[in-house]
Scaffold this active site. Structure first.
Site, PDB file in Angstrom:
ATOM      1  N   SER A  24       0.841  -1.385   0.013  1.00  0.00           N
ATOM      2  CA  SER A  24       0.150   0.071  -0.088  1.00  0.00           C
ATOM      3  C   SER A  24       0.932   1.210   0.043  1.00  0.00           C
ATOM      4  O   SER A  24       2.102   1.216   0.160  1.00  0.00           O
ATOM      5  CB  SER A  24      -0.940   0.016   1.148  1.00  0.00           C
ATOM      6  OG  SER A  24      -0.306   0.011   2.353  1.00  0.00           O
ATOM      7  N   SER A 151      11.098  10.322   7.338  1.00  0.00           N
ATOM      8  CA  SER A 151      10.080  11.394   7.612  1.00  0.00           C
ATOM      9  C   SER A 151      10.377  12.638   8.049  1.00  0.00           C
ATOM     10  O   SER A 151      11.441  12.752   8.588  1.00  0.00           O
ATOM     11  CB  SER A 151       8.854  10.907   8.585  1.00  0.00           C
ATOM     12  OG  SER A 151       8.122  11.826   9.023  1.00  0.00           O
ATOM     13  N   TYR A 164       7.810   7.536  17.154  1.00  0.00           N
ATOM     14  CA  TYR A 164       7.931   7.771  15.840  1.00  0.00           C
ATOM     15  C   TYR A 164       8.817   8.916  15.362  1.00  0.00           C
ATOM     16  O   TYR A 164       9.763   8.132  14.400  1.00  0.00           O
ATOM     17  CB  TYR A 164       6.504   8.014  15.349  1.00  0.00           C
ATOM     18  CG  TYR A 164       6.444   8.498  13.705  1.00  0.00           C
ATOM     19  CD1 TYR A 164       6.417   7.266  12.740  1.00  0.00           C
ATOM     20  CD2 TYR A 164       6.335   9.664  13.046  1.00  0.00           C
ATOM     21  CE1 TYR A 164       6.504   7.231  11.511  1.00  0.00           C
ATOM     22  CE2 TYR A 164       6.527   9.901  11.692  1.00  0.00           C
ATOM     23  CZ  TYR A 164       6.280   8.658  10.905  1.00  0.00           C
ATOM     24  OH  TYR A 164       6.605   8.747   9.524  1.00  0.00           O
ATOM     25  N   LYS A 168      12.657   7.626  13.253  1.00  0.00           N
ATOM     26  CA  LYS A 168      12.798   8.145  12.097  1.00  0.00           C
ATOM     27  C   LYS A 168      14.274   9.109  11.968  1.00  0.00           C
ATOM     28  O   LYS A 168      15.077   9.175  11.142  1.00  0.00           O
ATOM     29  CB  LYS A 168      11.758   9.095  11.532  1.00  0.00           C
ATOM     30  CG  LYS A 168      10.668   8.271  10.982  1.00  0.00           C
ATOM     31  CD  LYS A 168      10.713   7.194  10.012  1.00  0.00           C
ATOM     32  CE  LYS A 168       9.439   6.619   9.434  1.00  0.00           C
ATOM     33  NZ  LYS A 168       9.721   5.605   8.301  1.00  0.00           N
ATOM     34  N   THR A 199      -1.836   8.101   2.364  1.00  0.00           N
ATOM     35  CA  THR A 199      -1.663   6.840   2.544  1.00  0.00           C
ATOM     36  C   THR A 199      -2.403   6.559   3.352  1.00  0.00           C
ATOM     37  O   THR A 199      -3.268   7.434   3.997  1.00  0.00           O
ATOM     38  CB  THR A 199      -0.206   6.448   2.863  1.00  0.00           C
ATOM     39  OG1 THR A 199       0.175   7.065   3.901  1.00  0.00           O
ATOM     40  CG2 THR A 199       0.704   7.211   1.846  1.00  0.00           C
TER      41      THR A 199
END
Length: 271
Positions: A24, A151, A164, A168, A199
């Site tokens: 995806s 990111s 997160y 990253k 997304t």
């Protein structure tokens, strides 16, 4: 793998492309972008149904496609799988697009320790290990390119997404170090730091998503960065300016602003 001139532009023409997170989002669109006659795609993903749909799309475009269902939380299995796939068909372009995005739930005071561990494995430890496994093989062949999907969150100490943004940030520093180590051995490394892309991961975020881009747009930008052998792609460009602002602002002001940022996210669906 070759770089040929076509219509006055440089075209990167890898024979075999391995993409993680291909079921995806950006990974799926990159698979479709690179699908063409004479090219082999090795597509990894966690959702077998969606992965097979992407594979069917790519086969209709003429590509030869192999798929692998794998959870990157198991780093040792991922390394073994990569070596097996590379033994069968040497990988020219390795795109590590898989990742997880989770943040502290609105009512919670902290993130879950188990979630932070999973983010560290899937967003940093396993991609770094796979990039290293890829580099081991590519250095011996003196050709290849590795793409690590980071990111813009890596640039900012987000209090609601420490796991997160931290994972990253680790990936960003690793990519820079890996590139410096491979520069003289014919292997390129590109770090990609996107902002919001449309997304399934970003759709779980219910707060404002400024400068949202489509996944096909993101795939085209990433492919162009690979062609140009760019060390770092940040998009949209405004986030490069925000990165500099984060650097130059005095810490008390920066922390004041970050503590007042708010974001909400729906729970991650189970597969």
């Amino acid at each position: 793998m070759a770089k040929t001139h076509q219509d006055g532009e440089i075209r990167f023409d890898p024979a075999t492309v391995l993409i993680t997170g291909a079921s995806s989002g950006i990974g799926a669109e990159l698979a479709r972008f690179y699908a063409r006659s004479g090219r082999r795609l090795v597509l990894w993903g966690r959702d077998p149904a969606r992965l097979e749909q992407v594979a069917r799309d790519c086969r209709t475009m003429g590509a030869t496609v192999a798929t692998r269902e794998l959870n990157l939380a198991d780093g040792a299995a991922a390394i073994a799988a990569f070596r097996a796939d590379d033994d069968a068909y040497p990988v020219d372009l390795l795109i590590l697009a898989a990742g997880l995005g989770d943040m502290r739930q609105q009512a919670a005071l902290t993130e879950r320790a188990e979630t932070v561990l999973e983010l560290g494995l899937v967003n940093f430890a396993t991609p770094a290990a796979l990039a290293t496994a890829g580099a081991e093989r590519m250095v011996g062949r003196r050709r290849g390119h590795i793409v690590l999907l980071g990111s813009v969150a890596a640039f900012h100490a987000l209090p609601f997404a420490a796991g997160y943004s931290g994972s990253k940030a680790g990936l960003a520093r690793f990519a820079e170090a890996l590139r410096n180590g491979l520069l003289e051995h014919g292997v390129g490394v590109t770090l990609v730091s996107p902002g919001f892309v449309d997304t399934p991961m970003s759709r779980r975020v219910s707060s404002t998503k400024p400068f949202l881009q489509s996944a096909p747009q993101a795939a085209r930008l990433i492919a162009r960065a690979v062609e140009e052998e760019r060390p770092h792609l940040i998009f949209p460009r405004i986030f490069a300016g925000l990165r500099l602002l984060d650097i130059v602002l005095p810490r008390p002001i920066r922390d004041f602003v970050l503590r007042r940022l708010k974001a909400e996210q729906a729970p991650r669906p189970t597969i």
